[in-house]
Design an enzyme around this catalytic site. Sequence first.
Site, short mmCIF file in Angstrom:
data_model
loop_
_atom_site.label_atom_id
_atom_site.label_comp_id
_atom_site.label_asym_id
_atom_site.label_seq_id
_atom_site.Cartn_x
_atom_site.Cartn_y
_atom_site.Cartn_z
N LYS A 49 -104.72 2.70 8.75
CA LYS A 49 -103.29 2.86 8.81
C LYS A 49 -102.75 2.13 10.16
O LYS A 49 -101.88 1.60 10.04
CB LYS A 49 -103.19 4.54 8.82
CG LYS A 49 -101.80 4.88 9.17
CD LYS A 49 -100.75 4.28 8.16
CE LYS A 49 -99.14 4.47 8.72
NZ LYS A 49 -98.35 4.34 7.93
N CYS A 53 -92.87 3.83 13.00
CA CYS A 53 -94.24 3.57 12.77
C CYS A 53 -94.64 2.33 13.64
O CYS A 53 -95.60 2.34 14.30
CB CYS A 53 -94.27 3.05 11.28
SG CYS A 53 -93.46 4.45 10.20
N1 SAJ Z 1 -88.99 -6.83 11.50
C1 SAJ Z 1 -89.01 -8.09 12.03
N2 SAJ Z 1 -89.32 -9.12 11.25
C2 SAJ Z 1 -89.82 -9.06 10.16
C3 SAJ Z 1 -90.25 -7.88 9.59
C4 SAJ Z 1 -89.76 -6.83 10.13
O1 SAJ Z 1 -88.22 -8.14 12.99
O2 SAJ Z 1 -90.12 -10.20 9.67
C5 SAJ Z 1 -88.64 -5.54 12.10
C6 SAJ Z 1 -87.70 -4.63 11.24
O3 SAJ Z 1 -86.29 -5.15 11.50
C7 SAJ Z 1 -87.96 -3.46 11.93
C8 SAJ Z 1 -89.39 -3.26 12.31
O4 SAJ Z 1 -89.72 -4.57 12.17
O5 SAJ Z 1 -87.15 -3.25 13.04
C9 SAJ Z 1 -90.33 -2.62 11.25
O6 SAJ Z 1 -89.78 -2.80 9.75
P1 SAJ Z 1 -90.63 -2.90 8.47
O7 SAJ Z 1 -89.69 -3.10 7.28
O8 SAJ Z 1 -91.67 -3.97 8.89
O9 SAJ Z 1 -91.42 -1.66 8.39
P2 SAJ Z 1 -91.30 0.15 8.65
O10 SAJ Z 1 -91.25 0.50 9.71
O11 SAJ Z 1 -89.80 0.38 7.78
O12 SAJ Z 1 -92.46 0.65 7.66
C10 SAJ Z 1 -93.85 0.24 8.05
C11 SAJ Z 1 -94.36 -0.34 6.73
N3 SAJ Z 1 -95.84 -1.02 7.15
C12 SAJ Z 1 -96.25 -2.12 6.72
O13 SAJ Z 1 -95.46 -2.80 6.12
C13 SAJ Z 1 -97.73 -2.64 7.36
C14 SAJ Z 1 -94.83 0.76 5.89
O14 SAJ Z 1 -95.67 0.13 4.79
C15 SAJ Z 1 -95.42 2.01 6.51
O15 SAJ Z 1 -95.61 3.07 5.38
C16 SAJ Z 1 -94.43 2.35 7.60
O16 SAJ Z 1 -94.29 1.30 8.60
C17 SAJ Z 1 -95.10 3.71 8.27
O17 SAJ Z 1 -94.60 4.89 7.88
O18 SAJ Z 1 -96.27 3.57 8.94
#
Ligand code: SAJ
Length: 413
Positions: free
Chosen positions: A213, A267
């Site tokens: 995780k 997360c």
């Molecule tokens: N972000 C970027 N660039 C990208 C992708 C995301 O700047 O290309 C930023 C987003 O704007 C945001 C942050 O990263 O601020 C996180 O967003 P996210 O959509 O990547 O992830 P979360 O935090 O909403 O959810 C994550 C997920 N983990 C993965 O994709 C590995 C989800 O599957 C997990 O269950 C969740 O964390 C968790 O609960 O741990």
Amino acid sequence: MSRFSRITVMGMGYIGLPTSAVFADNGVDVLGIDINPAAVESINRGQPHIVEPELDVLLRKVVQGAKLRASLVPEPADAFILAVPTPFKDGHVPDTSHIEAAGRAIAPHLAKNNLVILESTSPIGTTERLSRWLGEVRGDLSFPHQSGELSDIRIAHCPERVLPGQILREVVENDRIIGGLTRKCAQAAAALYRVFVKGQIHLTNARTAEMAKLTENAFRDVNIAFANELSVICDRARINVWELIRLSNMHPRVNILRPGPGVGGHCIAVDPWFIVAADPERSRLIRTAREINNDKPHFVVEKVKAHAAKLKQPVIACLGLSYKADVDDLRESPAVEIVEQLARDAVGELLVVEPHVNSLPKHLTELGLKLWDFDQATERANILLLLVDHASFLTVDHDVVKDKIVVDTRGAW
Ligand code: SAJ
């Protein structure tokens, strides 16, 4: 029919509540426990206290059908699921006190053959520590850390991996990793999740599941850091980073993520620190990625300041506050951090736009900020600072933008 007809879920947050509702919808009697009386009361009225698409309809159905109810105190069950928060303390050290408290709260209700599942994101070794905490309270029962496969109680780690905004679909469809303290523990947990999980279920040991995780979120963090680092290098080198990434991604083995104003949410901005805390000397890349992503909001603030310094009366439309597009969640949001810093440094008049909330967090209103409508703010401002690529922001009128300074942190325009 599964041998689990009654479960108790500790923690009615973004994971515990949807998971409870889905179990209840699949015929299990669920008791949801939370320390927040307002949350308990709201759930018992069939109304979620968190925002997640479709959850309201499902919760109403299972509460009305008497399959799910909420309470402040746990009761005996066939299985117990712990879905409580694991934040970090000063110095980025994981805080597992909520897991310990939830464990101690269920301990008096445990009976032989019960299953205990830890869903919370956890530092390596937490599932075993949970077994010890439970064993301290219940000397009359045997636990896996003492008795292995012969234990009275089975314990496993089954980390959630759902994406906020897509929880109800992903909780059913995603594969699950189940890490048992023993093989029988993992098998018992798999039998429980098979009640509703359509994805594959992969069995392993608890430590590997804990690390998996953390690894998934650290992987994403490192990859976003790479994109953010490129964006800072390209800014200085006067190269359009979005065009650069689009072109580089045409290579069959390159897939660069998107730069942004920083990494938010509960997360990805937190979990990699659990790996660093466990082995600081060997977690150099993971720590550096965290630092790069944490620095990105400061870069954006400096960029805006440089533009504002050239104007007599800078008026800045700050577009978006949530941590990512099309959600209402402001936790650990880089957009909030940027707006707060611009306000503290009195960079100009700030017009804050966030269509997904009805009011601003208190610490922003105390700085004299208020919420603006998108059209009015973009009309009035001379600097447009795009912080979140909400769908409703994407169709901006190009006549409005034409004569203004645009700082697009998401590459959305
Ligand atoms: N972000 C970027 N660039 C990208 C992708 C995301 O700047 O290309 C930023 C987003 O704007 C945001 C942050 O990263 O601020 C996180 O967003 P996210 O959509 O990547 O992830 P979360 O935090 O909403 O959810 C994550 C997920 N983990 C993965 O994709 C590995 C989800 O599957 C997990 O269950 C969740 O964390 C968790 O609960 O741990």
